[in-house]
Scaffold this motif. Structure first.
Motif, short mmCIF file in Angstrom:
data_model
loop_
_atom_site.label_atom_id
_atom_site.label_comp_id
_atom_site.label_asym_id
_atom_site.label_seq_id
_atom_site.Cartn_x
_atom_site.Cartn_y
_atom_site.Cartn_z
N GLY A 36 0.79 -1.21 0.00
CA GLY A 36 0.00 0.00 0.00
C GLY A 36 0.83 1.27 0.00
N GLU A 37 2.06 1.20 -0.48
CA GLU A 37 2.95 2.37 -0.53
C GLU A 37 3.23 2.76 -1.97
OE1 GLU A 37 7.57 3.66 0.52
OE2 GLU A 37 6.79 1.72 1.17
N VAL A 38 3.26 4.07 -2.23
CA VAL A 38 3.72 4.58 -3.52
C VAL A 38 5.14 5.10 -3.30
CG1 VAL A 38 3.29 6.18 -5.42
CG2 VAL A 38 1.36 5.23 -4.14
N HIS A 39 6.11 4.44 -3.93
CA HIS A 39 7.52 4.69 -3.65
C HIS A 39 8.19 5.26 -4.90
CE1 HIS A 39 11.06 3.67 -1.01
NE2 HIS A 39 11.68 3.96 -2.14
N ALA A 40 8.75 6.45 -4.79
CA ALA A 40 9.44 7.08 -5.92
C ALA A 40 10.87 6.56 -6.00
CB ALA A 40 9.44 8.60 -5.75
N VAL A 41 11.28 6.14 -7.20
CA VAL A 41 12.68 5.81 -7.48
C VAL A 41 13.20 6.90 -8.40
CG1 VAL A 41 14.29 4.19 -8.53
CG2 VAL A 41 12.40 3.34 -7.14
N LEU A 42 14.16 7.68 -7.91
CA LEU A 42 14.60 8.90 -8.58
C LEU A 42 16.09 8.82 -8.92
CD1 LEU A 42 12.83 11.30 -6.08
CD2 LEU A 42 12.01 10.69 -8.36
N GLY A 43 16.47 9.60 -9.91
CA GLY A 43 17.87 9.67 -10.31
C GLY A 43 18.00 10.20 -11.71
N GLU A 44 19.22 10.64 -12.05
CA GLU A 44 19.47 11.14 -13.40
C GLU A 44 19.38 9.99 -14.41
OE1 GLU A 44 23.14 13.67 -11.59
OE2 GLU A 44 23.10 13.42 -13.76
N ASN A 45 19.32 10.35 -15.68
CA ASN A 45 19.45 9.35 -16.72
C ASN A 45 20.82 8.69 -16.57
OD1 ASN A 45 17.17 10.75 -17.56
ND2 ASN A 45 17.56 10.30 -19.71
N GLY A 46 20.84 7.37 -16.61
CA GLY A 46 22.09 6.65 -16.43
C GLY A 46 22.39 6.30 -14.99
N ALA A 47 21.48 6.65 -14.07
CA ALA A 47 21.71 6.36 -12.65
C ALA A 47 21.49 4.90 -12.32
CB ALA A 47 20.81 7.23 -11.78
N ARG A 216 7.23 7.64 -0.05
CA ARG A 216 8.65 7.59 0.26
C ARG A 216 9.44 7.62 -1.04
NH1 ARG A 216 10.61 3.30 2.12
NH2 ARG A 216 12.14 4.21 3.58
N TYR A 217 10.77 7.76 -0.92
CA TYR A 217 11.62 7.82 -2.10
C TYR A 217 12.92 7.08 -1.86
CZ TYR A 217 14.54 11.18 0.40
OH TYR A 217 15.37 11.76 1.32
N SER A 228 17.32 7.55 0.96
CA SER A 228 15.88 7.25 0.94
C SER A 228 15.24 7.90 2.15
CB SER A 228 15.64 5.73 0.96
OG SER A 228 16.15 5.16 2.15
N GLY A 229 13.92 8.02 2.11
CA GLY A 229 13.22 8.64 3.22
C GLY A 229 11.79 8.95 2.88
N HIS A 238 16.52 18.59 -0.80
CA HIS A 238 17.35 17.49 -0.31
C HIS A 238 17.45 16.39 -1.37
CE1 HIS A 238 19.24 14.59 2.31
NE2 HIS A 238 18.23 13.75 2.14
N ILE A 239 16.33 16.07 -2.03
CA ILE A 239 16.33 15.02 -3.07
C ILE A 239 17.21 15.44 -4.24
CG2 ILE A 239 14.88 13.85 -4.78
CD1 ILE A 239 12.60 13.91 -2.71
N VAL A 240 17.10 16.70 -4.65
CA VAL A 240 17.92 17.19 -5.76
C VAL A 240 19.40 17.12 -5.40
CG1 VAL A 240 18.51 19.21 -7.14
CG2 VAL A 240 16.13 18.62 -6.77
N ARG A 241 19.75 17.48 -4.18
CA ARG A 241 21.16 17.40 -3.77
C ARG A 241 21.67 15.97 -3.84
NH1 ARG A 241 19.71 21.56 -0.13
NH2 ARG A 241 19.19 20.06 1.49
#
Length: 501
Positions: A36-47, A216-217, A228-229, A238-241
């Motif tokens: 029941g969680e929507v979890h973002a996986v983030l990063g630049e192209n090639g990450a 969360r991410y 993550s957090g 904070h995510i962008v950094r």
């Protein structure tokens, strides 16, 4: 992750690694997603996001690491096996059979049969139940999928996965081709999945979307999970950094250049359906942004302007001279270049090299007597690659092997090779990561400072407000307002885009 969340972990990834030859695509990735969680996986192209998702969906086998799903070891041999276990991948390019009906797509591969024949009554019932599961019973079952909008096709894909009892959805850039209304509808559907205990891994370059819809991410960088957090409205910086080592606001900084003479002017421009009586002017050193909802007529305007679509009425002036009727090659020769929003179909030759994509449309600088000086062509391509920061093994690498951001820079580099004075850029930052976007903003600022004129179409309002000198808003094929960028707010642009006062 707190104790309560940990007790209902749906997916657990620990120390995941994957290598392709000399390239270490994943180097010890950790990820936990609760029921029941929507979890973002983030990063630049090639990450490493795409590689991770292909491992989770069964397309790749990992070299090392452990994956548990629903409390059991998870190591699928194929996407079909992953789907049978309960993991559904919703790709950015949907995997529906376009010429089959909605009903046929909803049960494709799982058709109910009787005595070796498809039971059409049971198939229809199953298709109806699938649509009802996602609260979209209004979709017509007998219509071919290719006749539906992208948003409706997405609903069909999600409904099909729900009907097969998927407990984890992986959504890869699900909103990249959707209007704001369709995005809102998709978010409603995602929230419904969450309420039913279904987990969602959500991949997007739009951090605002992630903050709105995700719980969360996890951030990937260079094939590793670096943070993550919990997601909250103030977590963007904070995510962008974590992703690129800088603040979010830094991606939008540019100096403003002085404006010169008018180089392009449209007067009462009209096409077959859109635009309808569009007028504006573009000056040297100016970045003119064009905002509007999907279907407003922005792309149609630049296609008519460039000579790709038919001009019905009105006039196009280039440096004060009437150049209303011209072919695309004539437009290029007069110093006007177009970067299409559909770079893969209209802007690039994916199976050809970076070098060829950058230079093939203008060989005259290094050809003589019908022969091309290959060494000189390579030198020109390498200069452009350096100027644009195109990351590739060499100028000989095929474009389809590059990341989306680097592909976009190749398409832009072709216009620079033509030394275009006017750049018509249609959604140049769509589907690319923050770092690549930042580089394109920087390049646009440099081009404007050198006297180039840029028409910049974008659906992403923060970048329009930050990098443009002037913003025009289109609504239903008409320019409804043109103002200096500092005189607009996001709210005002949206009001104008929907035809409000």
């Amino acid at each position: 992750m707190n104790e309560q969340t940990a007790s209902r972990v749906q997916l657990s990834v620990s120390g995941l690694s994957k290598r392709f030859g000399a390239t270490q695509a994943l180097a010890g990735v950790d990820l936990e997603v609760a029921s029941g969680e929507v979890h973002a996986v983030l990063g630049e192209n090639g990450a490493g996001k795409s590689t991770l998702m292909k491992v989770l969906s069964g397309a790749y086998r990992p070299d090392a690491g452990r994956i548990d799903f629903a409390g059991r070891p998870y190591r699928p041999d194929s996407p079909l096996q992953a789907r049978d276990i309960g993991v559904a991948m919703i790709y950015q390019e949907l995997t529906l059979a376009p010429h089959l009906s909605v009903e046929e797509n909803l049960v494709l591969g799982a058709e109910p049969a009787r005595f070796g024949w498809i039971d059409r009554r049971r198939r229809r019932e199953r298709a109806r139940r699938a649509l009802a599961t996602v609260n979209h019973s209004e979709l017509p079952l007998d219509v071919a999928v290719h006749r539906l909008s992208i948003a409706q096709q997405q609903v069909v894909e999600i409904a099909r996965a729900c009907s097969q009892d998927a407990r984890l959805f992986i959504m890869d850039e699900p909103t990249s081709s959707l209007s704001r209304i369709d995005v809102a509808n998709l978010f409603t559907l995602v929230r419904q999945l969450r309420e039913r205990g279904v987990s969602v891994i959500y991949i997007s370059h739009f951090l605002e979307e992630c903050i709105e819809i995700c719980d969360r991410y996890t951030v990937l960088r260079d094939g590793r999970s670096v943070g993550s957090g919990n997601i909250w409205p103030g977590s963007m910086d904070h995510i962008v950094r974590l992703m690129v080592g800088g603040d979010a606001k830094d991606a939008f900084q540019r100096g403003h250049s002085s404006l010169g003479k008018t180089v392009l002017e449209l007067k009462d421009l009209s096409g077959l359906r859109k635009p309808r009586s569009v007028s504006f002017s573009l000056r040297e050193g100016e970045i003119l942004g064009v905002a509007g909802l999907v279907g407003a007529g922005r792309s149609e305007t630049v296609r008519v302007c460039f000579g790709l679509d038919r001009l019905l009425s009105g006039a196009i002036y280039v440096l004060g001279s009437d150049r209303s009727f011209a072919t695309p090659s004539e437009r290029l020769n007069s110093g006007i270049g177009l970067l299409s929003e559909n770079r893969k179909d209209e802007g690039l030759m994916l199976n050809r090299s970076v070098e060829e994509n950058l230079t093939l449309s203008r060989l005259s600088p290094f050809s003589r007597g019908g022969f091309v000086d290959k060494h000189r062509q390579m030198e020109v391509a390498n200069v452009l690659m350096g100027k644009l920061g195109i990351r590739a093994r060499s100028s000989k690498q095929k474009v389809d092997e590059l990341s989306g951001g680097n592909q976009q820079k190749v398409a832009l580099g072709r216009l620079l090779h033509h030394d275009c004075k006017v750049l018509l850029l249609d959604e140049p930052t769509r589907g690319i990561d923050i770092a690549s976007r930042t580089e394109i903003y920087r390049l646009m600022g440099e081009l404007a400072a050198s006297g180039k004129a840029i028409l910049f179409i974008s659906s992403y309002l923060p970048e329009l407000l930050a990098v443009c000198d002037t913003i025009a808003v289109m609504s239903r094929g008409v320019i409804s307002a043109v103002r200096r960028a500092q005189d607009w707010t996001e709210h005002d642009i949206l009001v104008a885009a929907v035809g409000g006062k």
